[in-house]
Design an enzyme around this catalytic site. Structure first.
Site, PDB file in Angstrom:
ATOM      1  CB  VAL A  84      -1.533   0.121   1.324  1.00 64.49           C
ATOM      2  CG1 VAL A  84      -1.971   1.442   1.487  1.00 64.49           C
ATOM      3  CG2 VAL A  84      -1.756  -1.235   0.785  1.00 64.49           C
ATOM      4  NE  ARG A  90      -2.949   6.536   9.888  1.00 66.93           N
ATOM      5  CZ  ARG A  90      -1.383   5.921   9.799  1.00 66.93           C
ATOM      6  NH1 ARG A  90      -1.050   5.008   9.734  1.00 66.93           N
ATOM      7  NH2 ARG A  90      -1.248   7.130   9.484  1.00 66.93           N
ATOM      8  N   GLY A  92      -8.032   1.664   4.403  1.00 69.51           N
ATOM      9  CA  GLY A  92      -9.174   0.496   4.032  1.00 69.51           C
ATOM     10  C   GLY A  92      -9.106  -0.060   2.194  1.00 69.51           C
ATOM     11  CB  VAL A  93      -5.979   0.540   0.082  1.00 74.19           C
ATOM     12  CG1 VAL A  93      -5.059   0.117  -1.134  1.00 74.19           C
ATOM     13  CG2 VAL A  93      -6.322   2.330  -0.115  1.00 74.19           C
ATOM     14  CD  GLU A 119       5.765  -4.143   8.230  1.00 74.57           C
ATOM     15  OE1 GLU A 119       5.589  -3.669   9.164  1.00 74.57           O
ATOM     16  OE2 GLU A 119       4.819  -3.623   7.163  1.00 74.57           O
ATOM     17  CE1 TYR A 123      -0.639 -10.188   4.015  1.00 77.52           C
ATOM     18  CE2 TYR A 123       1.372  -9.609   5.048  1.00 77.52           C
ATOM     19  CZ  TYR A 123       0.538  -9.509   3.870  1.00 77.52           C
ATOM     20  OH  TYR A 123       1.107  -8.496   3.241  1.00 77.52           O
ATOM     21  CG  PHE A 409       5.303 -17.652  -3.057  1.00 75.51           C
ATOM     22  CD1 PHE A 409       5.013 -16.526  -3.249  1.00 75.51           C
ATOM     23  CD2 PHE A 409       5.379 -18.610  -2.526  1.00 75.51           C
ATOM     24  CE1 PHE A 409       3.501 -17.060  -1.703  1.00 75.51           C
ATOM     25  CE2 PHE A 409       4.457 -18.935  -1.319  1.00 75.51           C
ATOM     26  CZ  PHE A 409       3.651 -17.827  -1.472  1.00 75.51           C
TER      27      PHE A 409
END
Length: 409
Positions: A84, A90, A92-93, A119, A123, A409
């Site tokens: 992003v 921050r 919502g992308v 990071e 997730y 990957f």
């Protein structure tokens, strides 16, 4: 502010990719690396988030097959190149791209999504759990010796050009894939990733080198590595950096490790990203002087709980009802009865009372057999609702060999 998430168009690749590079520090990759990714991109599986003409976010999903416990090769979306733009954080992308991506993966009929997280904290909220780990080491080869198994001296080693023997080495890798959960069945062309050798990635070390192991005239293993020589008042203290190693039998494996330990003018063997149960740890005379360290590797998400749990087998017979929570993919939420053993499994919706309660993230961590459900329960992330169900399920979900992702990957 709203952005438009849509499939990447081929003519947009350069700008899209440059946005990704900027998000990861702005240092351009070598022409060889950039061309590799361009030639392997699957445009219909890659997304861009656009603010007008400005690329605000990137995300892709390679087509992979992943080995699961029992040896099956299961379709899995390899989530990649997620970024992003710093100007659009921050807003919502990322959430909108993850939403579109998981919806697409479901329609493609792929029960698993996997990624390597830059990071890890990002997730978990999208249902990904750390499912494999890897070990690294800085081995003091001037102080650590190897005790090798019988037959090691029968293995012939020879130097080879990494590109010239690429097909033979890939055949060795392919034979190993069904035997270890987490390994990727590589599509044609992906083997080139392991021999990309841009000078910018060497950090002053040699070009990539390769040694192959042979028995009865057939290649039974290989090691790819770089050397970086250095010296001080006490003499030479160079470093060997191992980038890749695979072998079909214990003797070939030991012969390759012994070779790496004995390269002239070096005193350190730097090891990265190896399986946590790899045999070299039991061949060394002093594990402390190897300075082992652990880190997460593959993060896994069940896109279709029923199909994913049916795709693998189980070490011991299991009959358990999971109460699964999945706020991001609500089609997975609810009670599922899993019955299975070493021959196969069934996982269906049920109205029966649940034995264990957990989120899809915990199922992702436990799925390949490397993270015990009992450990997740000790952390408060799995709740036992029926006494005895936790141990039964945890034993069943285990794997005889540690799951391992051989490369990113």
């Amino acid at each position: 502010m709203t952005t438009d998430v849509r499939v990447l168009r081929q003519h947009e690749w350069d700008g899209w990719y440059q946005n990704l590079v900027r998000a990861f520090g702005g240092v351009d990759e070598s022409p060889e690396e950039r061309e590799f990714w361009r030639s392997n991109v699957e445009y219909h599986r890659f997304l861009g988030s656009w603010d007008g003409e400005v690329c605000a976010g990137t995300a892709g999903a390679f087509t992979f097959r992943l080995t699961v416990p029992g040896g099956a090769s299961v379709p899995a979306a390899g989530i990649t190149m997620v970024s992003v733009a710093a100007t659009h954080r921050r807003r919502g992308v990322l959430t909108s791209m993850m939403r579109r991506q998981l919806d697409d993966i479901r329609t493609w009929g792929e029960p698993l999504a996997v990624l390597v997280a830059s990071e890890p904290a990002i997730y978990g909220r999208f249902g990904y759990g750390a499912a494999t780990f890897q070990i690294g080491a800085e081995i003091d080869t001037s102080r650590v010796q190897l005790s090798v198994p019988a037959g090691t001296d029968e293995v012939r080693l020879r130097y080879a050009d990494p590109v010239d023997v690429l097909d033979a080495c890939e055949a060795v890798y392919a034979r190993l894939v069904p035997g270890r959960p987490g390994m990727l069945a590589r599509k044609p062309g992906w083997e080139r990733l392991r021999v990309l050798d841009p000078e910018s990635e060497r950090d002053g070390a040699s070009p990539l080198q390769c040694v192959v192991a042979e028995r009865d005239g057939a290649i039974t293993g290989y090691a790819r590595f770089r050397t970086k020589l250095d010296s001080g008042v006490g003499g030479h203290n160079g470093t060997v950096t191992l980038t890749d190693l695979a072998a079909l039998d214990p003797a070939s494996d030991a012969a390759l490790w012994r070779f790496l330990f004995g390269i002239d003018l070096t005193t350190t063997l730097a090891v990265r990203g190896r399986p946590v149960d790899e045999a070299w740890q039991h061949l060394v005379s002093d594990i402390r002087r190897c300075r082992p360290r652990l880190r997460d590797s593959l993060h896994l998400r069940l896109v279709d709980v029923g199909a994913a749990l049916e795709a693998r087998t189980y070490q011991t017979p299991v009959d358990v009802v999971f109460d699964v929570e999945d706020a991001f993919c609500p089609w997975n939420t609810g009670s599922w009865r899993l019955t299975g053993d070493a021959k196969g499994a069934s996982c269906v919706r049920t109205a029966d009372a649940a034995d264990l309660a957990l989120s899809v993230r915990e199922l992702g961590s436990a799925y390949l057999g490397g993270v015990p459900l009992t450990a997740l329960a000790a952390a408060g992330r799995v709740r036992e609702l029926c006494q005895g169900a936790l141990v039964e399920a945890s034993l069943a979900f285990g794997s005889a060999v540690a799951p391992w992702l051989p490369h990113g990957f």
